[in-house]
Enzyme design. Structure first.
Site, PDB file in Angstrom:
ATOM      1  CE  LYS A 135      -1.444  -2.903  -9.994  1.00  0.00           C
ATOM      2  NZ  LYS A 135      -1.304  -3.289  -8.568  1.00  0.00           N
ATOM      3  CG  ASP A 153      -6.384  -1.957  -7.028  1.00  0.00           C
ATOM      4  OD1 ASP A 153      -7.617  -1.833  -7.218  1.00  0.00           O
ATOM      5  OD2 ASP A 153      -5.782  -1.311  -6.144  1.00  0.00           O
TER       6      ASP A 153
END
Length: 223
Positions: A135, A153
């Site tokens: 991420k 996320d």
């Protein structure tokens, strides 16, 4: 079901999701005309550091400490000079401060020793840095370097599931699905369209369905 039928069904499903994605992004682009990161940073290195700090923390709490941190250490070289104890003291109000301070210093050391003080531009190299997962790497690649990747996320995972853009169970799987169906004209800002929509409208506990720009496309809404 024969292989040809499974292939046709898969192609049909992909086409439908691409058409849905086109409509979703068009609506979000009108609702969020200037999508941008809410973390404060002045360089790709500062962006990397801020995103590392943001794990399990709010952007607001990170922004509260990075002004001081970046004024003292805007480069990996300066971060090494600052040292772990000083880093920890500056970021102590951010969650997991001890671990993050250690990772920030270790990452700075690797950037100086292996990359001439520059942030690498591939996901394979970025995820080798301490405290950097997929991420974080994709945020840096997208926001910092303008690459057509989508970091996922909890907000984006929720939005993708509610809208039917992806049914993948993991952030990595959702990221792959979104990158496959997102039109090229929206790929640069897709991360922020979905993130900001999830953060302020399609919230986990009390989504604002009545004020949602994509309500007519959503499979989650119940009245």
């Amino acid at each position: 079901m024969a292989a040809a039928e499974r292939s046709a069904e898969k192609d049909s499903g992909l086409k439908a999701r691409k058409e849905l994605a086109e409509k979703v992004y068009a609506a979000l682009a009108k609702a969020i005309p200037e999508p941008k990161a809410e973390l404060r940073y002045g360089s790709v290195y500062e962006l990397l550091t801020a995103v590392m700090l943001s794990a399990q923390a709010t952007d607001k709490s990170v922004n509260a400490v990075t002004g001081e941190l970046f004024s003292k250490a805007p480069t990996p070289e300066k971060m090494l000079e600052l040292g772990e104890d000083n880093i920890r003291n500056i970021v102590k109000t951010v969650g997991l401060a001890n671990t993050k301070a250690k990772h920030i210093l270790e990452a700075a050391n690797i950037l100086v020793s292996d990359f001439n003080g520059k942030v690498p531009e591939t996901i394979e190299e970025l995820v080798k840095l301490p405290g950097v997962g997929e991420k974080t790497a994709k945020v840096v690649l997208n926001v910092g370097f303008g690459n057509g990747v989508i970091a996922v996320d909890t907000h984006i995972l929720r939005v993708a599931h509610r809208l039917g853009l992806s049914d993948a169970k993991t952030p990595s799987g959702v990221s792959k699905d979104l990158e496959e169906i997102t039109p090229s004209e929206y790929i640069r800002n897709a991360h922020h369209y979905l993130l900001l929509h999830g953060r302020y409208t399609c919230k986990a506990a009390k989504p604002n369905c009545s004020g949602c720009p994509v309500a007519g496309l959503c499979r989650y809404i119940t009245h």
